[in-house]
Design an enzyme around this catalytic site. Structure first.
Site, PDB file in Angstrom:
ATOM      1  N   HIS A 118      70.421 -34.933  -6.943  1.00  0.00           N
ATOM      2  CA  HIS A 118      70.213 -35.162  -5.518  1.00  0.00           C
ATOM      3  C   HIS A 118      70.802 -33.954  -4.781  1.00  0.00           C
ATOM      4  CE1 HIS A 118      70.858 -37.077  -1.584  1.00  0.00           C
ATOM      5  NE2 HIS A 118      70.022 -38.031  -1.966  1.00  0.00           N
ATOM      6  N   ASP A 195      77.942 -38.543 -10.067  1.00  0.00           N
ATOM      7  CA  ASP A 195      77.334 -39.047  -8.840  1.00  0.00           C
ATOM      8  C   ASP A 195      76.786 -40.426  -9.201  1.00  0.00           C
ATOM      9  OD1 ASP A 195      75.589 -39.812  -6.897  1.00  0.00           O
ATOM     10  OD2 ASP A 195      74.394 -37.972  -6.901  1.00  0.00           O
ATOM     11  N   GLN A 198      73.470 -44.298  -7.489  1.00  0.00           N
ATOM     12  CA  GLN A 198      72.440 -45.254  -7.941  1.00  0.00           C
ATOM     13  C   GLN A 198      72.914 -46.107  -9.111  1.00  0.00           C
ATOM     14  OE1 GLN A 198      69.665 -45.797  -6.370  1.00  0.00           O
ATOM     15  NE2 GLN A 198      69.636 -44.026  -5.011  1.00  0.00           N
ATOM     16  N   LYS A 221      74.290 -48.903  -0.668  1.00  0.00           N
ATOM     17  CA  LYS A 221      73.296 -49.141  -1.717  1.00  0.00           C
ATOM     18  C   LYS A 221      73.679 -50.348  -2.569  1.00  0.00           C
ATOM     19  CE  LYS A 221      72.240 -44.208  -2.158  1.00  0.00           C
ATOM     20  NZ  LYS A 221      71.061 -44.122  -1.318  1.00  0.00           N
ATOM     21  N   CYS A 362      65.102 -36.121  -1.627  1.00  0.00           N
ATOM     22  CA  CYS A 362      66.265 -35.203  -1.641  1.00  0.00           C
ATOM     23  C   CYS A 362      66.447 -34.523  -2.996  1.00  0.00           C
ATOM     24  CB  CYS A 362      67.559 -35.909  -1.250  1.00  0.00           C
ATOM     25  SG  CYS A 362      67.533 -36.589   0.386  1.00  0.00           S
TER      26      CYS A 362
HETATM   27  C1  LIG Z   1      71.625 -40.099  -6.698  1.00  0.00           C
HETATM   28  C2  LIG Z   1      72.105 -39.979  -5.287  1.00  0.00           C
HETATM   29  N1  LIG Z   1      73.135 -39.181  -5.018  1.00  0.00           N
HETATM   30  C3  LIG Z   1      73.627 -39.036  -3.791  1.00  0.00           C
HETATM   31  C4  LIG Z   1      73.067 -39.693  -2.730  1.00  0.00           C
HETATM   32  C5  LIG Z   1      73.633 -39.507  -1.367  1.00  0.00           C
HETATM   33  O1  LIG Z   1      74.183 -40.692  -0.909  1.00  0.00           O
HETATM   34  P1  LIG Z   1      74.700 -40.827   0.582  1.00  0.00           P
HETATM   35  O2  LIG Z   1      73.530 -40.533   1.461  1.00  0.00           O
HETATM   36  O3  LIG Z   1      75.181 -42.210   0.683  1.00  0.00           O
HETATM   37  O4  LIG Z   1      75.774 -39.815   0.756  1.00  0.00           O
HETATM   38  C6  LIG Z   1      71.972 -40.532  -2.941  1.00  0.00           C
HETATM   39  C7  LIG Z   1      71.312 -41.216  -1.827  1.00  0.00           C
HETATM   40  O5  LIG Z   1      70.211 -41.666  -1.885  1.00  0.00           O
HETATM   41  C8  LIG Z   1      71.492 -40.684  -4.256  1.00  0.00           C
HETATM   42  O6  LIG Z   1      70.455 -41.482  -4.521  1.00  0.00           O
END
Ligand SMILES: Cc1ncc(COP(=O)(O)O)c(C=O)c1O
Length: 407
Positions: A118, A195, A198, A221, A362
């Site tokens: 991401h 990270d 998900q 989430k 993203c």
């Molecule tokens: C795999 C992953 N990493 C990071 C993020 C970023 O999360 P946040 O927008 O809550 O900072 C997301 C958001 O969709 C994500 O799916």
């Protein structure tokens, strides 16, 4: 798992939008919140709407106690050794930035990521390349979309200081072999940053069993409020991790020419915090615990299996990621020949009230490498039903029949 009972906790699922109850398949972006979470947040605003950790009066003490107990609950949820290893952030992105830019990486150090990160990992790593002079190595996935352990081993050396990887892909739903990845990183003396944006909503994570160094996730989430992230930092690493922000509450003492930071978690929680959000996060974690993480995972995969089986072999429908639904958790990402991903999402919203995400999610480099403009993504969660999965699969199949045959 009693989906019908769970659905009753979510008022929005009984409200019509455009004449129909929504089929909400955008859970990888943000889940709905149950009444228990909304009530916990309301209680803060109605009964003790004060600030924690500063004033000594009764209302402030109540907020401090509530926030401390949420920290303990979140620490237990992730299997952390101590609540002080959990810092509240505003989202996953803030946690990832804190580690990537604040863990002392220097010129010549190497950071390893997957090729499906991401932007919340990818962009801070590129920023570290630009501002700190680190080198970025990208592990290419296997042709079936899974993590390639051989490529990972070839990317590793003693120069790698940080392995910053997406535990579960927000595009494909694929979860990498976390223990092997963490063990390999450690064997080369590198630290591991997961990270878990998900992963945390759907799978039990045990940071101690996995020997995780850093892990970031977002409450929104996992049935919690927006604006709350959680960063796990292993106790021994906290002193060396520099906060992204400095100011009130994060310090023990200041002089005209010096300041002394408080230990973690306070040093990462500068300024007045999102108390209702933190309290709502506690209620969300409790809510998921009551259902059971294994149940949640099994439910998501069960629905994904139904969707995958129904759409397998439908001409014009292609899955993004591994073919096997058992490897994709609650995510079914796909394209329909002859239609853009945004068209697919808009048509299904307008015709069936099916709400999904579309685009590059993203993860621009991943789609640039695939040579396509993105995909539509259906992501299911605890309140989605088999009937919704059936309606979705039928609607996608009908779209493909209509549009993919056009010249
Ligand atoms: C795999 C992953 N990493 C990071 C993020 C970023 O999360 P946040 O927008 O809550 O900072 C997301 C958001 O969709 C994500 O799916």
């Amino acid at each position: 798992m009693d989906v019908n009972r769970i659905r009753k906790d979510f008022d929005v699922l009984s409200k019509e939008a455009g004449g129909k109850v929504p089929i909400y398949f955008d859970n990888a972006c943000q889940t709905f919140r149950p009444r228990q979470v909304v009530d916990a947040m309301d209680e803060y605003y109605e009964s003790f709407p004060a600030c924690a950790g500063r004033s000594v009066h009764k209302l402030a003490t109540e907020v401090s106690l509530r926030c401390d107990s949420v920290r303990t609950r979140v620490a237990d949820f992730f299997g952390a050794e101590s609540p002080t290893e959990i810092s509240f952030m505003k989202n996953t992105t803030e946690g990832l930035n804190t580690v990537i830019l604040g863990s002392g990486l220097r010129k010549g150090d190497e950071v390893v990521t997957t090729d499906y990160e991401h932007n919340s990992v990818h962009v801070p790593v590129l920023e570290a390349v630009k501002s700190l002079g680190v080198r970025h190595k990208v592990i290419k996935s296997s042709s079936d979309g899974t993590f390639d352990l051989d490529s990972f081993h070839s990317a590793m050396s003693k120069k790698v200081r940080l392995v910053a990887v997406c535990m579960t892909s927000n595009v494909t739903g694929y979860s990498l072999p976390a223990k092997e990845v963490a063990d390999t990183a450690h064997a080369y003396g590198a630290k591991i940053l997961f990270d878990a944006a998900q992963t945390a909503p759907s799978m039990k994570i045990d940071v101690r069993a996995l020997r995780v160094d850093y892990l970031a996730a977002s409450a929104h989430k996992m049935c919690g409020p927006s604006g709350v992230g959680m960063l796990y930092v292993r106790a021994e690493l906290a002193d060396r991790l520099r906060p992204l922000m400095f100011g009130g509450h994060g310090v023990t003492d200041t002089n005209y020419d010096s300041f002394e930071l408080l230990p973690a978690p306070e040093k990462f929680e500068t300024g007045l915090q999102n108390y209702s959000g933190i309290i709502g996060t506690g209620a969300a974690v409790q809510y998921l615990n009551n259902i059971g993480m294994d149940e949640i995972r099994a439910h998501e995969i069960g629905l994904n299996r139904k969707i995958t089986q129904a759409l397998m072999g439908v001409p014009g429908v292609s899955v993004v990621g591994p073919g096997d639904p058992n490897l994709r958790g609650g995510i079914y990402s796909f394209n329909v020949k002859g239609l853009s991903a945004h068209d697919v999402a808009m048509i299904l919203d307008n015709s069936k009230n099916i709400m999904m995400r579309s685009g590059m999610h993203c993860c621009h480099p991943y789609f640039h490498a695939l040579g396509c403009d993105g995909c539509a993504r259906a992501s299911v969660y605890i309140y989605n039903t088999e009937e919704e999965a059936r309606v979705f699969a039928e609607a996608v199949s009908a779209l493909a029949n209509k549009f993919s045959k056009r010249p």
